[in-house]
Motif scaffolding. Sequence first.
Motif, PDB file in Angstrom:
ATOM      1  N   ARG A  18       0.734  -1.414   0.150  1.00 21.18           N
ATOM      2  CA  ARG A  18       0.040  -0.087  -0.095  1.00 21.18           C
ATOM      3  C   ARG A  18       0.946   1.350   0.075  1.00 21.18           C
ATOM      4  NH1 ARG A  18      -2.130  -1.469   6.093  1.00 21.18           N
ATOM      5  NH2 ARG A  18      -3.167  -2.891   4.848  1.00 21.18           N
ATOM      6  N   LYS A  19       2.032   1.196   0.198  1.00 22.10           N
ATOM      7  CA  LYS A  19       3.101   2.187   0.288  1.00 22.10           C
ATOM      8  C   LYS A  19       3.675   2.662  -1.030  1.00 22.10           C
ATOM      9  CE  LYS A  19       4.130   1.179   5.028  1.00 22.10           C
ATOM     10  NZ  LYS A  19       5.159   0.692   6.041  1.00 22.10           N
ATOM     11  N   LEU A  20       3.424   1.541  -1.874  1.00 20.07           N
ATOM     12  CA  LEU A  20       4.137   1.701  -3.279  1.00 20.07           C
ATOM     13  C   LEU A  20       3.249   2.656  -4.406  1.00 20.07           C
ATOM     14  CD1 LEU A  20       5.454  -1.894  -3.789  1.00 20.07           C
ATOM     15  CD2 LEU A  20       6.480   0.159  -2.339  1.00 20.07           C
ATOM     16  N   GLU A  21       3.864   2.905  -5.404  1.00 20.33           N
ATOM     17  CA  GLU A  21       3.049   3.720  -6.422  1.00 20.33           C
ATOM     18  C   GLU A  21       2.072   2.524  -7.251  1.00 20.33           C
ATOM     19  OE1 GLU A  21       3.695   6.949 -10.185  1.00 20.33           O
ATOM     20  OE2 GLU A  21       5.424   5.915  -9.213  1.00 20.33           O
ATOM     21  N   LEU A  22       0.862   2.530  -7.092  1.00 21.32           N
ATOM     22  CA  LEU A  22       0.198   1.610  -7.984  1.00 21.32           C
ATOM     23  C   LEU A  22      -0.834   2.208  -8.778  1.00 21.32           C
ATOM     24  CD1 LEU A  22      -0.898  -0.414  -4.613  1.00 21.32           C
ATOM     25  CD2 LEU A  22       1.017  -0.857  -6.012  1.00 21.32           C
ATOM     26  N   VAL A  23      -0.512   1.808 -10.059  1.00 22.70           N
ATOM     27  CA  VAL A  23      -1.412   2.357 -11.085  1.00 22.70           C
ATOM     28  C   VAL A  23      -2.163   1.241 -11.845  1.00 22.70           C
ATOM     29  CG1 VAL A  23      -1.002   3.564 -13.252  1.00 22.70           C
ATOM     30  CG2 VAL A  23       0.380   4.212 -11.425  1.00 22.70           C
ATOM     31  N   GLY A  24      -3.470   1.642 -12.356  1.00 22.77           N
ATOM     32  CA  GLY A  24      -4.108   0.852 -12.988  1.00 22.77           C
ATOM     33  C   GLY A  24      -4.778  -0.410 -12.211  1.00 22.77           C
ATOM     34  N   PHE A  25      -4.870  -0.250 -10.928  1.00 24.54           N
ATOM     35  CA  PHE A  25      -5.835  -1.338 -10.156  1.00 24.54           C
ATOM     36  C   PHE A  25      -7.061  -0.792 -10.163  1.00 24.54           C
ATOM     37  CE2 PHE A  25      -1.335  -1.898  -9.022  1.00 24.54           C
ATOM     38  CZ  PHE A  25      -1.351  -2.944  -8.152  1.00 24.54           C
ATOM     39  N   ASP A  26      -8.076  -1.704  -9.987  1.00 27.12           N
ATOM     40  CA  ASP A  26      -9.433  -1.090  -9.843  1.00 27.12           C
ATOM     41  C   ASP A  26      -9.711  -0.773  -8.239  1.00 27.12           C
ATOM     42  OD1 ASP A  26     -10.597  -3.353  -8.270  1.00 27.12           O
ATOM     43  OD2 ASP A  26     -10.312  -4.704 -10.075  1.00 27.12           O
ATOM     44  N   ARG A  27     -11.003  -0.036  -8.198  1.00 30.84           N
ATOM     45  CA  ARG A  27     -11.071   0.357  -6.891  1.00 30.84           C
ATOM     46  C   ARG A  27     -11.257  -0.485  -5.860  1.00 30.84           C
ATOM     47  NH1 ARG A  27     -15.524   0.847  -4.125  1.00 30.84           N
ATOM     48  NH2 ARG A  27     -16.881  -0.115  -5.698  1.00 30.84           N
ATOM     49  N   LYS A  28     -11.817  -1.697  -6.113  1.00 31.34           N
ATOM     50  CA  LYS A  28     -12.048  -2.740  -5.048  1.00 31.34           C
ATOM     51  C   LYS A  28     -10.665  -3.418  -4.558  1.00 31.34           C
ATOM     52  CE  LYS A  28     -17.000  -3.927  -5.708  1.00 31.34           C
ATOM     53  NZ  LYS A  28     -17.874  -5.306  -6.036  1.00 31.34           N
ATOM     54  N   LYS A  29      -9.939  -3.310  -5.492  1.00 30.71           N
ATOM     55  CA  LYS A  29      -8.563  -4.103  -5.120  1.00 30.71           C
ATOM     56  C   LYS A  29      -7.911  -3.029  -4.438  1.00 30.71           C
ATOM     57  CE  LYS A  29      -5.761  -7.400  -5.421  1.00 30.71           C
ATOM     58  NZ  LYS A  29      -6.042  -8.807  -5.177  1.00 30.71           N
ATOM     59  N   LEU A  30      -7.806  -1.640  -4.629  1.00 30.08           N
ATOM     60  CA  LEU A  30      -7.070  -0.831  -4.061  1.00 30.08           C
ATOM     61  C   LEU A  30      -7.743  -0.597  -2.737  1.00 30.08           C
ATOM     62  CD1 LEU A  30      -6.575   2.295  -6.411  1.00 30.08           C
ATOM     63  CD2 LEU A  30      -4.774   0.688  -5.444  1.00 30.08           C
ATOM     64  N   GLU A  31      -8.858  -0.765  -2.299  1.00 30.06           N
ATOM     65  CA  GLU A  31      -9.546  -0.861  -0.918  1.00 30.06           C
ATOM     66  C   GLU A  31      -9.015  -2.142  -0.262  1.00 30.06           C
ATOM     67  OE1 GLU A  31     -13.871  -0.703  -1.551  1.00 30.06           O
ATOM     68  OE2 GLU A  31     -13.841   1.327  -1.863  1.00 30.06           O
ATOM     69  N   SER A  32      -9.032  -3.352  -0.923  1.00 35.28           N
ATOM     70  CA  SER A  32      -8.445  -4.367  -0.112  1.00 35.28           C
ATOM     71  C   SER A  32      -6.966  -4.120   0.231  1.00 35.28           C
ATOM     72  CB  SER A  32      -8.549  -5.557  -1.206  1.00 35.28           C
ATOM     73  OG  SER A  32      -7.831  -6.691  -0.488  1.00 35.28           O
ATOM     74  N   ILE A  33      -6.370  -3.746  -0.545  1.00 32.24           N
ATOM     75  CA  ILE A  33      -4.760  -3.423  -0.088  1.00 32.24           C
ATOM     76  C   ILE A  33      -4.628  -2.470   1.022  1.00 32.24           C
ATOM     77  CG2 ILE A  33      -2.632  -2.483  -1.095  1.00 32.24           C
ATOM     78  CD1 ILE A  33      -3.645  -3.321  -3.903  1.00 32.24           C
TER      79      ILE A  33
END
Length: 504
Positions: free
Chosen positions: A297-312
């Motif tokens: 979660r501290k990294l630069e994450l691009v192209g992930f969908d919303r639900k996946k980011l919420e999980s992370i």
Amino acid sequence: MDIQTMLDMCRLRNHTTGKKILILGAGIAGLVAAYELERLGHTVEIIEASDRIGGRIWTHRFGDGEDAAYGELGAMRIPSDHEYTLHYVREMGLGDKLCKFVTVFEEQNALMNMEGKVFRMKDAPRVLQEQYQGIFKDERYSEQTRFFAAWLQTIVNAISPESLRKSLERDLQTHLMGELERLDLTPYFSEDGETIDLQNFIKENPSFRAKCSQALDMFLSDILIETSHDLLQIAGGTEQIIDRLVASIKGNINCNTEVTGLQVCKNSVRVSLQKNGEFYSSNCDYVLCTIPFSVLRKLELVGFDRKKLESIHNTVYCPATKVAFNCAQRFWEKDGIRGGASFSGEGIRQTYYPSVKGNTTMLASYSIGEDADKMGAMVEQERYDYVKKVVGKIHPEIQEEGMVVDEASIAWGNYKWSAGGCTIHWDGDESKHTINYLEAARPQNTLFFAGEHCSRFPAWIQGSLESALEAVYDIVTHKPRLDKSLDASCILPVRANSINIFAA
């Protein structure tokens, strides 16, 4: 699904060999995935940010040689029904080293320190009746009910973090005492009436669990495992399975290589890396990410969908701190203690004794939750001094000159590459919710996920292995893209040099 069925499915559905998979993280999930992918005819490369291999399996050895004393700073127990774990223990030729792990409340000569009063586990019933006040003295309830509740509170106090200890206290005050009074508790007391069989009580009384707070109900499942008499260990150290896996993998394992960002593209994944102060990037067909979400979660994450980011971002991690003392002698044996754990109190929680013959290392402190945070906030020498002082109240021998030969500790909540001891599906704050492990494991195009945080078995090796094999299946059954040119949906970061990770 049993492990043989899973392995057979991977083999039968593996129609396309020669895939190249970059694996992020050299813990057991990444290593087992690499091992199985190579057996299926694929090429793997592993990247590890730290300078060591093994993740949260970490056996600290106090010296060289097979007979050196050792302490487990990470995973140390294997439930006898964890089929995936036992499969790889045997697969790596370690089956003959499996032996019993004597756990908490199993050694009746172990000690408890309750508000300065030290007594043996076998004397707990009498002492509990004297020590506990409030609801445990309420004569509206039978003596049997009050005694059972006192034992339950003691077990939870010994194992759980502070928030759940308070949760049980609240539940007992408001309604659980009434539920216990309604139930027939007689079958769960030993013949002498001195101890209780919590295992069968919880299994046979779902109505009791249903009336617990959600967090406490989920934690009771962990208590069933931790107090089981069927736990195993690998004599000589759990890290042996890591060593055997590394020796069995052909692909490169690159340590000190930190992932700084991930960009999910239509047909590939762009991985941004840092090594020796230099930044690089690589466009990969397949990536398996076993990085804990507390780090990801501290990294630069691009192209992930919303639900996946919420999980992370919302997956809950529990801190854990361990302190091991290599002792000059097994002084606890003079007290008739052959393993198991004492409850030392004052924040250091459990003190485990080695049940492997000849090992002189005691796990002087194993704490989780708020207790682990407090221990982790201490500088290392302060932590050692504090633990020695507290353990000295039940074992004065620990204070003798030269008794502690060497020390080791880890505060997993502060460890950069895990930022937590493990994921939890419970939390003392009822306003929080935990993310379903299926969401944690769900791929993002050709970016796949594995680790204990992606499984039904958080905090256990079993979870890492099961999720790793599920990811292997998803990778080998994925239809490779036809267009091998650079994915136009993946934009190369300006600061990074583009490399082919498999050729670097």
